[in-house]
Design a protein around this motif. Structure first.
Motif, short mmCIF file in Angstrom:
data_model
loop_
_atom_site.label_atom_id
_atom_site.label_comp_id
_atom_site.label_asym_id
_atom_site.label_seq_id
_atom_site.Cartn_x
_atom_site.Cartn_y
_atom_site.Cartn_z
N GLN A 55 -22.54 8.88 -0.18
CA GLN A 55 -21.26 8.54 -0.79
C GLN A 55 -20.23 9.61 -0.52
OE1 GLN A 55 -21.41 8.59 -5.23
NE2 GLN A 55 -23.61 8.79 -4.90
N VAL A 56 -18.98 9.19 -0.52
CA VAL A 56 -17.89 10.12 -0.28
C VAL A 56 -16.68 9.64 -1.10
CG1 VAL A 56 -17.08 8.93 1.81
CG2 VAL A 56 -16.58 11.33 1.52
N TYR A 57 -15.93 10.61 -1.61
CA TYR A 57 -14.72 10.33 -2.38
C TYR A 57 -13.54 10.73 -1.51
CZ TYR A 57 -11.65 9.91 -6.45
OH TYR A 57 -10.69 9.51 -7.32
N ILE A 58 -12.63 9.78 -1.27
CA ILE A 58 -11.50 10.00 -0.38
C ILE A 58 -10.21 9.86 -1.18
CG2 ILE A 58 -10.30 9.22 1.69
CD1 ILE A 58 -13.06 8.05 2.61
N ARG A 59 -9.40 10.89 -1.16
CA ARG A 59 -8.11 10.85 -1.87
C ARG A 59 -7.05 10.24 -0.97
NH1 ARG A 59 -8.53 13.17 -6.67
NH2 ARG A 59 -10.14 14.75 -6.95
N THR A 60 -6.13 9.54 -1.60
CA THR A 60 -5.03 8.90 -0.89
C THR A 60 -3.74 9.13 -1.66
OG1 THR A 60 -4.18 6.79 -0.04
CG2 THR A 60 -5.54 6.68 -2.02
N ASP A 61 -2.62 8.94 -0.99
CA ASP A 61 -1.33 9.09 -1.67
C ASP A 61 -0.58 7.75 -1.77
OD1 ASP A 61 -0.50 8.73 0.92
OD2 ASP A 61 0.53 10.65 1.09
N ASN A 62 -1.26 6.65 -1.38
CA ASN A 62 -0.66 5.33 -1.50
C ASN A 62 -1.77 4.30 -1.69
OD1 ASN A 62 0.93 3.08 -1.47
ND2 ASN A 62 2.03 3.63 0.39
N ILE A 63 -2.47 4.40 -2.79
CA ILE A 63 -3.66 3.59 -3.01
C ILE A 63 -3.36 2.10 -3.10
CG2 ILE A 63 -3.76 3.74 -5.54
CD1 ILE A 63 -6.87 4.29 -5.03
N ASP A 64 -2.24 1.74 -3.70
CA ASP A 64 -1.92 0.31 -3.84
C ASP A 64 -1.75 -0.36 -2.48
OD1 ASP A 64 -1.77 0.07 -6.77
OD2 ASP A 64 -0.06 1.42 -6.58
N SER A 65 -1.03 0.28 -1.59
CA SER A 65 -0.81 -0.27 -0.26
C SER A 65 -2.11 -0.32 0.54
CB SER A 65 0.23 0.58 0.47
OG SER A 65 0.39 0.13 1.79
N PHE A 66 -2.91 0.74 0.46
CA PHE A 66 -4.18 0.77 1.19
C PHE A 66 -5.11 -0.31 0.67
CE2 PHE A 66 -8.45 2.77 1.96
CZ PHE A 66 -8.46 2.49 3.31
N TYR A 67 -5.20 -0.45 -0.64
CA TYR A 67 -6.05 -1.47 -1.25
C TYR A 67 -5.62 -2.86 -0.77
CZ TYR A 67 -8.60 -3.92 -4.99
OH TYR A 67 -9.44 -4.73 -5.70
N GLN A 68 -4.33 -3.13 -0.78
CA GLN A 68 -3.83 -4.44 -0.35
C GLN A 68 -4.14 -4.68 1.13
OE1 GLN A 68 -2.54 -6.92 -2.41
NE2 GLN A 68 -3.01 -8.07 -0.55
#
Length: 118
Positions: free
Chosen positions: A64-77
């Protein structure tokens, strides 16, 4: 001094792993050399390496790995638009620890959790 981290996760089939990360998650192949039993992929500033483990039983895999993002809503969509399966227990939600997160499993059951501070 530590400056970066590149997690190494197990994979059973290099072609399946490459296809999933490139076509479902938007990663790109890193480098020009195709190493036997090894794969390096990159998206933005994130680099993940994979090592061949043909005997891996996905049900026994705890990678497992935890990846931080600065635009989670857009990436999720974008993942939903690509019909990427989100983990049944990991839809996008705000957590009590101040992160907005979601999770998915790759073809070898490596857990990828994506998070953004709120």
């Amino acid at each position: 001094m530590l400056i970066d981290i590149n997690p190494k996760l197990p994979m059973r089939d290099k072609n399946v792993t490459r296809e999933f990360y490139i076509n479902k998650l938007g990663f790109k192949k890193l480098g020009n050399v195709d190493y036997d039993g090894y794969l390096m992929l990159k998206k933005d500033q994130i680099e993940i390496h994979f090592f061949e483990f043909k005997e891996l039983n996905p049900k026994d895999n705890y990678g497992q790995v935890y990846i931080r993002t600065d635009n989670i809503d857009s990436f999720y969509q974008s993942l939903l638009d690509c019909k990427t399966t989100i983990h049944p227990n990991g839809p996008l939600e705000t957590k009590p620890w101040g992160q907005k997160e979601f999770a998915l499993l790759d073809p070898d059951n490596n857990l990828l959790t994506f998070g953004q501070s709120i």
